[in-house]
Write a protein that holds these residues in place. Structure first.
Motif, short mmCIF file in Angstrom:
data_model
loop_
_atom_site.label_atom_id
_atom_site.label_comp_id
_atom_site.label_asym_id
_atom_site.label_seq_id
_atom_site.Cartn_x
_atom_site.Cartn_y
_atom_site.Cartn_z
N ASP A 1 2.44 1.64 -3.33
CA ASP A 1 1.27 2.14 -4.44
C ASP A 1 0.98 3.62 -4.29
O ASP A 1 0.89 4.42 -5.07
CB ASP A 1 -0.04 1.31 -4.06
CG ASP A 1 -0.98 1.46 -5.19
OD1 ASP A 1 -0.50 1.54 -6.27
OD2 ASP A 1 -2.15 1.39 -5.06
N LEU A 2 0.93 4.06 -2.72
CA LEU A 2 0.78 5.32 -2.53
C LEU A 2 1.78 6.19 -2.91
O LEU A 2 1.76 7.46 -3.39
CB LEU A 2 0.49 5.74 -1.07
CG LEU A 2 -0.99 5.30 -0.56
CD1 LEU A 2 -0.87 5.37 1.01
CD2 LEU A 2 -2.05 6.03 -1.20
N LYS A 3 3.09 5.83 -2.92
CA LYS A 3 4.06 6.61 -3.33
C LYS A 3 4.45 6.58 -4.93
O LYS A 3 4.77 7.56 -5.45
CB LYS A 3 5.71 6.02 -2.95
CG LYS A 3 5.80 6.23 -1.33
CD LYS A 3 7.24 5.80 -0.94
CE LYS A 3 7.53 5.94 0.29
NZ LYS A 3 8.69 5.42 0.74
N ARG B 1 -8.43 7.63 -2.35
CA ARG B 1 -8.27 8.19 -0.79
C ARG B 1 -8.65 9.54 -0.97
O ARG B 1 -9.64 9.80 0.14
CB ARG B 1 -6.85 8.24 -0.41
CG ARG B 1 -6.26 6.86 -0.04
CD ARG B 1 -6.35 6.74 1.35
NE ARG B 1 -5.65 5.39 1.49
CZ ARG B 1 -5.53 4.90 2.76
NH1 ARG B 1 -5.96 5.39 3.77
NH2 ARG B 1 -4.88 3.86 3.18
N ALA B 2 -8.62 10.46 -1.90
CA ALA B 2 -9.11 11.72 -2.00
C ALA B 2 -10.49 11.83 -2.24
O ALA B 2 -11.37 12.35 -1.68
CB ALA B 2 -8.38 12.39 -3.01
N GLU C 1 0.76 -1.25 0.11
CA GLU C 1 0.17 0.09 0.10
C GLU C 1 0.88 1.30 0.02
O GLU C 1 0.64 2.25 -0.57
CB GLU C 1 -0.99 -0.04 1.18
CG GLU C 1 -1.89 1.32 1.07
CD GLU C 1 -2.71 1.10 2.46
OE1 GLU C 1 -3.62 2.09 2.72
OE2 GLU C 1 -2.84 -0.06 3.14
N ALA D 1 -4.30 5.21 -6.25
CA ALA D 1 -4.39 5.17 -5.03
C ALA D 1 -4.65 6.53 -4.10
O ALA D 1 -5.59 6.75 -3.07
CB ALA D 1 -3.14 4.37 -4.39
N VAL D 2 -3.89 7.42 -4.76
CA VAL D 2 -4.14 8.66 -4.18
C VAL D 2 -5.34 9.40 -4.33
O VAL D 2 -6.27 9.84 -3.58
CB VAL D 2 -3.12 9.90 -4.42
CG1 VAL D 2 -3.02 11.25 -3.99
CG2 VAL D 2 -1.63 9.24 -4.12
N GLU D 3 -5.95 9.05 -5.62
CA GLU D 3 -7.03 9.55 -5.99
C GLU D 3 -8.30 9.01 -5.39
O GLU D 3 -9.11 9.66 -5.06
CB GLU D 3 -7.36 9.62 -7.80
CG GLU D 3 -8.53 9.88 -8.15
CD GLU D 3 -8.77 9.68 -9.74
OE1 GLU D 3 -10.00 10.00 -10.21
OE2 GLU D 3 -7.71 9.28 -10.36
N LEU E 1 -0.74 7.14 -8.76
CA LEU E 1 -1.83 8.18 -8.59
C LEU E 1 -3.15 7.67 -8.21
O LEU E 1 -3.91 8.45 -7.72
CB LEU E 1 -1.91 9.08 -9.60
CG LEU E 1 -0.65 9.91 -9.82
CD1 LEU E 1 -0.68 10.98 -10.80
CD2 LEU E 1 0.05 10.81 -8.39
#
Length: 124
Positions: free
Chosen positions: A69-71, A80-81, A66, A76-78, A74
């Motif tokens: 993937d977050l690093k 979460r946002a 995880e 995973a970041v999207e 994009l």
């Protein structure tokens, strides 16, 4: 012949001494501190600890994936946002209906629309 008879008691005591030393070393090997029994006890403790660590290793692998993937990604970041902050992309349309909260509406009304665009939010 007298020299042979004098040497015999010496050899007999030497053999008995070496036999006693061998028995003492065997005792220490099998039953003494750091011997075979201690080794078996330590191996059983290691096996029990390995069994206890296996779920933790799996959890750590999931968390590492995880984080990776977050690093790097994009997506995973999207995700979460969208879920945590209710954010919407620039190419989407967001409709806010006054008096209706996101808790009152069903989660997905139209499966063709993204989750943030189909649900009503309070930030805009």
């Amino acid at each position: 012949m007298s020299s042979k008879t004098k040497a015999w008691p010496f050899r007999k005591w030497l053999m008995l001494g070496l036999l006693a030393l061998m028995l003492l070393l065997q005792y220490k090997l099998w039953l003494g501190r750091g011997g075979w029994q201690d080794l078996q006890h330590v191996r059983s403790r290691v096996d029990a600890q390995e069994a206890a660590n296996a779920p933790m290793r799996e959890r750590n692998a999931r968390l590492a994936a995880e984080v990776r993937d977050l690093k790097t990604g994009l997506d995973a970041v999207e995700e979460r946002a969208r879920s945590d902050m209710g954010m919407v992309r620039a190419d989407e349309q967001f409709f806010w209906v006054p008096g209706v909260s996101a808790d009152d509406t069903p989660a997905r009304q139209n499966p063709g629309l993204p989750a943030a665009a189909s649900s009503a939010g309070e930030d805009s």
